[in-house]
Enzyme design. Sequence first.
Site, PDB file in Angstrom:
ATOM      1  N   LYS A  63       0.841  -1.324   0.078  1.00 14.73           N
ATOM      2  CA  LYS A  63      -0.099   0.130  -0.030  1.00 14.73           C
ATOM      3  C   LYS A  63       0.916   1.172   0.050  1.00 14.73           C
ATOM      4  O   LYS A  63       0.847   2.087  -0.727  1.00 14.73           O
ATOM      5  CB  LYS A  63      -1.026  -0.069   1.149  1.00 14.73           C
ATOM      6  CG  LYS A  63      -1.825   1.362   1.241  1.00 14.73           C
ATOM      7  CD  LYS A  63      -2.550   1.171   2.409  1.00 14.73           C
ATOM      8  CE  LYS A  63      -1.831   1.701   3.627  1.00 14.73           C
ATOM      9  NZ  LYS A  63      -2.554   1.917   5.073  1.00 14.73           N
ATOM     10  N   ASP A 103      -6.507   1.379   0.904  1.00 13.38           N
ATOM     11  CA  ASP A 103      -6.331   1.501   2.227  1.00 13.38           C
ATOM     12  C   ASP A 103      -7.823   1.022   2.838  1.00 13.38           C
ATOM     13  O   ASP A 103      -8.773   0.528   2.100  1.00 13.38           O
ATOM     14  CB  ASP A 103      -5.987   2.854   2.752  1.00 13.38           C
ATOM     15  CG  ASP A 103      -7.192   3.955   2.476  1.00 13.38           C
ATOM     16  OD1 ASP A 103      -8.050   3.493   1.813  1.00 13.38           O
ATOM     17  OD2 ASP A 103      -6.966   4.939   2.842  1.00 13.38           O
TER      18      ASP A 103
END
Length: 258
Positions: free
Chosen positions: A130, A148
Site C-alpha cells: 500500500k 487502504d
Amino acid sequence: MTISSTETDLGRTRRARRIGRALTEAHPDAHCELDHSNALELAVATILSAQCTDKKVNEVTPKLFVRYPTAADYAGADRAELEELIRPTGFYRNKTDSLIKLGQALVERYDGRVPGRLADLVTLPGIGRKTANVILGNAFDVPGITVDTHFQRLVQRWKLTAQTDPVKIEHEIGALFPKREWTMLSHRIIFHGRRVCHARKPACGACTLAKLCPSYGTGPTEPAAAKLLKGPRARDLAAAAGVDPELVPRQAVAAEVP
Ligand code: SF4
C-alpha cells in the site's frame, strides 16, 4: 440502485467508470493528504500515518523533515530524539525503529535514494504494498492503486469487487479503469470515504453516487444526512447531491476528516 446479481463484466465496467466520473466531479480537490516534497519525505510520512490521522502526521513532519533531510540522517538518528519528535503520531517506538531501518536500507542498498520500482520498494523496512503504491503514484508519477481501509470499504459497497484481499482488490479495480487514472482514482475514493461514505454512518441521503450505488440505504437516506458530511467542501458536496447546503452544520465544515 438495484444491481442485478447477473451484472455483466461490461455492465460493471461501465458503472465503475460512471462512479469514477462522479467522483471526479465531487472531489476536484482530491490529493495526497500527507504533506511532502520528495519521495523520502512521503515514505516517512506514510510510515507515520499508520494508526494516525494525516492531519496529526502533517503537524509533526515539518520539524522532522528539517532535522532529518536525508536517508543517512535517519540511518544515524539518535533513537531517543527521533522518538520524541514523532511521539504524537502514536506507536512511536515501532515507527522509530522502521525509520532508522529504512534509512539504513536506503543507504546500504540504494545509495540513499528511494527506488522508483514496486519490487524494490516492498523490500524496504516499514514499506508494504500500500505504502509503495502511494510513493509510486505521488512521488514518481507511476500510476498506483492504494487499497487502504476506505478504498476497500467503498469498492465493496459499490460491489465492484467481491475480493477481500487487498492485492486482489488492487488488481480487480485496476482492470476496471485506465491505468493513467489509478493514482487520482485512489485519492478520490479515499476522499469520498473520509468525507461522505463513512464506515459507520455513510451520508447516503447527501451522496452524489446514490444512483450508482447498490448499498444506498446503508446510512440514512433523508436530506438531513447532509449533517454527516465532513470537511471544508461539505456544503458543496451537499449542493451537488441536490440537498440544501444549510443542512450541513458549521462543525461539519470545520471537522477533521478521519
Ligand atoms: S450511497 Fe451511501 S453507501 Fe453508497 S457511496 Fe454513497 S454514502 Fe456510500
